[in-house]
Each structure stands twice: as C-alpha cells, then as structure tokens.
Design a protein around this motif. Structure first.
Motif, mmCIF file in Angstrom:
data_model
loop_
_atom_site.group_PDB
_atom_site.id
_atom_site.type_symbol
_atom_site.label_atom_id
_atom_site.label_comp_id
_atom_site.label_asym_id
_atom_site.label_seq_id
_atom_site.Cartn_x
_atom_site.Cartn_y
_atom_site.Cartn_z
ATOM 1 N N ASN A 81 0.813 -1.221 0.000
ATOM 2 C CA ASN A 81 0.000 0.000 0.000
ATOM 3 C C ASN A 81 0.846 1.270 0.000
ATOM 4 O O ASN A 81 0.304 2.374 -0.049
ATOM 5 N N SER A 82 2.151 1.109 0.076
ATOM 6 C CA SER A 82 3.058 2.264 0.079
ATOM 7 C C SER A 82 3.662 2.409 -1.313
ATOM 8 O O SER A 82 4.531 1.619 -1.708
ATOM 9 N N LYS A 83 3.191 3.381 -2.049
ATOM 10 C CA LYS A 83 3.614 3.565 -3.445
ATOM 11 C C LYS A 83 4.756 4.585 -3.540
ATOM 12 O O LYS A 83 4.846 5.509 -2.742
ATOM 13 N N GLU A 84 5.612 4.410 -4.552
ATOM 14 C CA GLU A 84 6.670 5.388 -4.787
ATOM 15 C C GLU A 84 6.051 6.708 -5.239
ATOM 16 O O GLU A 84 5.077 6.736 -5.976
ATOM 17 N N TYR A 85 6.629 7.802 -4.781
ATOM 18 C CA TYR A 85 6.086 9.111 -5.117
ATOM 19 C C TYR A 85 6.885 9.761 -6.240
ATOM 20 O O TYR A 85 8.071 9.485 -6.438
ATOM 21 N N SER A 86 6.208 10.628 -6.990
ATOM 22 C CA SER A 86 6.846 11.354 -8.082
ATOM 23 C C SER A 86 7.516 12.614 -7.547
ATOM 24 O O SER A 86 6.994 13.269 -6.628
ATOM 25 N N LEU A 87 8.645 12.972 -8.134
ATOM 26 C CA LEU A 87 9.358 14.183 -7.736
ATOM 27 C C LEU A 87 8.843 15.425 -8.461
ATOM 28 O O LEU A 87 9.307 16.534 -8.197
ATOM 29 N N THR A 88 7.889 15.245 -9.353
ATOM 30 C CA THR A 88 7.230 16.364 -10.036
ATOM 31 C C THR A 88 5.743 16.312 -9.709
ATOM 32 O O THR A 88 5.101 15.282 -9.919
ATOM 33 N N GLN A 89 5.205 17.412 -9.190
ATOM 34 C CA GLN A 89 3.838 17.428 -8.681
ATOM 35 C C GLN A 89 3.120 18.716 -9.068
ATOM 36 O O GLN A 89 3.750 19.710 -9.434
ATOM 37 N N LEU A 90 1.791 18.683 -8.955
ATOM 38 C CA LEU A 90 0.977 19.878 -9.174
ATOM 39 C C LEU A 90 0.794 20.645 -7.864
ATOM 40 O O LEU A 90 0.859 20.071 -6.777
ATOM 41 N N ASN A 91 0.550 21.941 -8.008
ATOM 42 C CA ASN A 91 0.155 22.727 -6.838
ATOM 43 C C ASN A 91 -0.889 23.759 -7.252
ATOM 44 O O ASN A 91 -1.127 23.996 -8.438
ATOM 45 N N ILE A 92 -1.517 24.346 -6.251
ATOM 46 C CA ILE A 92 -2.492 25.413 -6.466
ATOM 47 C C ILE A 92 -1.977 26.651 -5.733
ATOM 48 O O ILE A 92 -2.048 26.728 -4.503
ATOM 49 N N PRO A 93 -1.412 27.630 -6.455
ATOM 50 C CA PRO A 93 -0.985 28.873 -5.801
ATOM 51 C C PRO A 93 -2.182 29.797 -5.587
ATOM 52 O O PRO A 93 -3.005 29.983 -6.485
ATOM 53 N N MET A 94 -2.272 30.358 -4.402
ATOM 54 C CA MET A 94 -3.347 31.307 -4.098
ATOM 55 C C MET A 94 -2.794 32.352 -3.132
ATOM 56 O O MET A 94 -2.025 32.015 -2.224
ATOM 57 N N GLY A 95 -3.145 33.602 -3.338
ATOM 58 C CA GLY A 95 -2.566 34.600 -2.456
ATOM 59 C C GLY A 95 -3.150 35.983 -2.644
ATOM 60 O O GLY A 95 -4.104 36.200 -3.396
#
Length: 324
Positions: free
Chosen positions: A198-212
């Motif tokens: 159940n522990s999957k390898e994670y990607s080093l490139t990800q999405l984010n949501i900038p808000m400010g």
C-alpha cells in the motif's frame, strides 16, 4: 478524500479561467489596459509539512511557521493585462525548502513527539505556475489608466507544477562526517517494497495550487513594486519524505544494496528514543501525518515593468493567439 479535493480545486480553477476568458470582450471596455508586464521576484520561502514547525499539533498552514525554516526564492514573470482589473501571470521560481525537528522548541505539548523524532530534510525546488490576478479597486477609480502613485490590492489563484528532490543528513559511523543523501532511492517508508504493497513510490514532479494576496504600488506609469503572500497547496505528502509509519528496518537489507541499506537504516529513524521506546518510535509507529499534504508559501517583493501593449506585440509577431 485527497483525490476528491484535488478534483474540486482543479474544477474551480478551470471554471474561473473559462468565465474570465468568456467575459473579456464585455469587461475590457471598463478600463483601457491591454498591455504586457515583465519583472523579477525575490523573497522568503517557507516549508509547511511534517518536519519542523511550531508548538502544538503540526499543520500545513501559516500557524506552523518557524523562522528557522526560512530560505530565499527567486523568480521571473511575464503577465498579460487585457484590462486594468485583470491580469494573467506566467511565473518561474527557484528556491530551497527545508525542515528539521530540531527547530522545534519543546513546551510539553504535541510538539514533544515531533521534536523527539529528530528527522530533517532539505530540497531544491523549481516551480512554474499560471495564475489569474484580480484588482477589485479598479472598479472604484475615476481614472484607471492614470497609475503613478497608486496603490492597488489584488488577489490571485492559479495552477502550477513543481519539482523537488528531498535529502536527509547522514552521519558516517566510521568518520563522523555529515553528508546529505537523496531520500527517495532509500524507500524510507517502504515505498515500492513488496512487504508494503500500500506504500507507493512518489513522483518528484507534482501539481500545486498557488493562491494569495498582494498590494501593488506604481512608482510611475511604467514601473511598479508589489509585496505579496502566495500559499501553495500541493497534492503530495512527500516533499520532506515523511508521511506514514516507521517500517521494519530488516526490509532495507532485503530490497536494497548493502551500502544503501546501511544508510537507510540509519537515516529513516534518528530518534534518540528508537531503542528505548519502540511503541512510539519502532516499526509500525506513527512517523508522519498522511491526512495532511505538504505545503509551502512565499513572501515576495516583485518588480514589474510595462513592456508595451499587446497590439504592439501582435504587430511585431503576427501571432493571433496574443490578440485581446
């Protein structure tokens, strides 16, 4: 839960962009904008996640800000303003993030367990984002195109992508020298090991949501300065390589090379209570909080320069996609 929230936020951002785009022709008559702006940004960047933080329960909001985790970020941007009240910004930023349980000052609360965990990390981070900027006070200005000396508050929201690579400090037992090693290849929580399906390898490139939010001051018709706070919601809990539970260190030796296993065994659990308190710092015990994804924010000082109208760019480039 995370997938549902990810989908909801993404839909909201897409809907906002579509609505704004469809309404550009009707609202562009309100104030004469129609220009490009470029510039540079510099300012503090701070990680909010499992490692480090402040007193009490750990969070991914500004309450958990610890000054010791403050680093610098730098960036450049290009923005298109079809009107004075609306802008679309494309930005590229670089910086460093870090977190260290040693930053925490124990006060007898929930922070004690994180302090005793004694983990640390650092990472370089590169991000690019596209965001809509909204300047609401333009609607109350008598002369929106007269800019020198004006202050304009604004809000922004968008979507971005970022790349990271967490490292942890490793003390060589033979020499006592400290080096920084990449954490993802060590599978510190059994990511990808058959013993932990159940522990999957994670990607080093990800999405984010900038808000400010920010405030812009126009030094002249062409030059402006802005101060802004931008929070990034992410969809990964592994910026600091910490999320779930401690694993059985024997699995390192069955899945990694002998040299990697030795480093992984030493680096995945640095608590001084590892041997004496296995209930809290042994295999199966809580290592991080998977219910909260990591986050980070910047406090930027932004220098902007008007580059000319979009019509001037259209005439020189003859690109129909840049016509407003």
């Amino acid at each position: 839960m995370k997938k549902g929230l990810h989908s909801l936020v993404t839909k909201c951002v897409c809907t906002l962009v579509i609505i704004l785009t469809l309404h550009l022709p009707s609202y562009s008559q309100l104030s004469a904008g129609n220009y490009f702006e470029g510039g540079l940004t510099v300012g503090p960047i701070v990680f909010l996640g499992d490692l480090g933080g402040h007193f009490g329960r750990g969070t991914t909001f500004i309450k958990d800000y610890n000054m010791k985790a403050t680093k610098l970020s730098y960036g450049a941007f290009l923005a298109a303003h079809p009107t004075e009240w609306l802008g679309f910004r494309l930005a590229l930023n670089i910086g460093k993030l870090d977190g260290d349980d040693a930053y925490i000052t124990p006060k007898g609360g929930y922070e004690e367990a994180r302090h005793d965990r004694n983990l640390d990390f650092r990472t370089n981070i590169t991000e690019a984002f596209f965001a809509a900027e909204l300047y609401p006070t333009v609607f109350f200005e008598d002369y929106p195109t007269e800019l020198a000396g004006k202050l304009r508050p604004y809000g922004l929201i968008g979507v971005g992508v970022f790349h990271f690579n967490p490292q942890g400090s490793y003390v060589d037992p033979n020499t006592g020298a400290t080096t920084w090693v990449d954490l993802r290849p060590l599978h510190t929580e059994g990511q990808g090991f058959p013993e932990y399906p159940n522990s999957k390898e994670y990607s080093l490139t990800q999405l984010n949501i900038p808000m400010g939010v920010g405030i812009k001051y126009y030094l002249s018709e062409k030059v402006n300065l802005s101060a802004e706070l931008i929070y990034r919601k992410t969809f990964t809990d592994y910026i600091d390589d910490v999320s779930t539970k401690y694993i059985d260190p024997a699995t390192f030796y069955t899945n990694l090379s002998a040299s990697q296993a030795q480093i992984a065994d030493a680096i995945y659990n640095k608590s001084p209570l590892r041997a004496t308190d296995p209930a809290n710092y042994g295999p199966g015990a809580k290592r991080g909080d998977p219910t909260q994804a990591d986050a980070y924010f910047t406090m930027g000082l932004k220098l902007g320069i008007r580059l000319g109208s979009s019509r001037e760019w259209n005439n020189s480039t003859r690109c129909p996609l840049l016509r407003f």
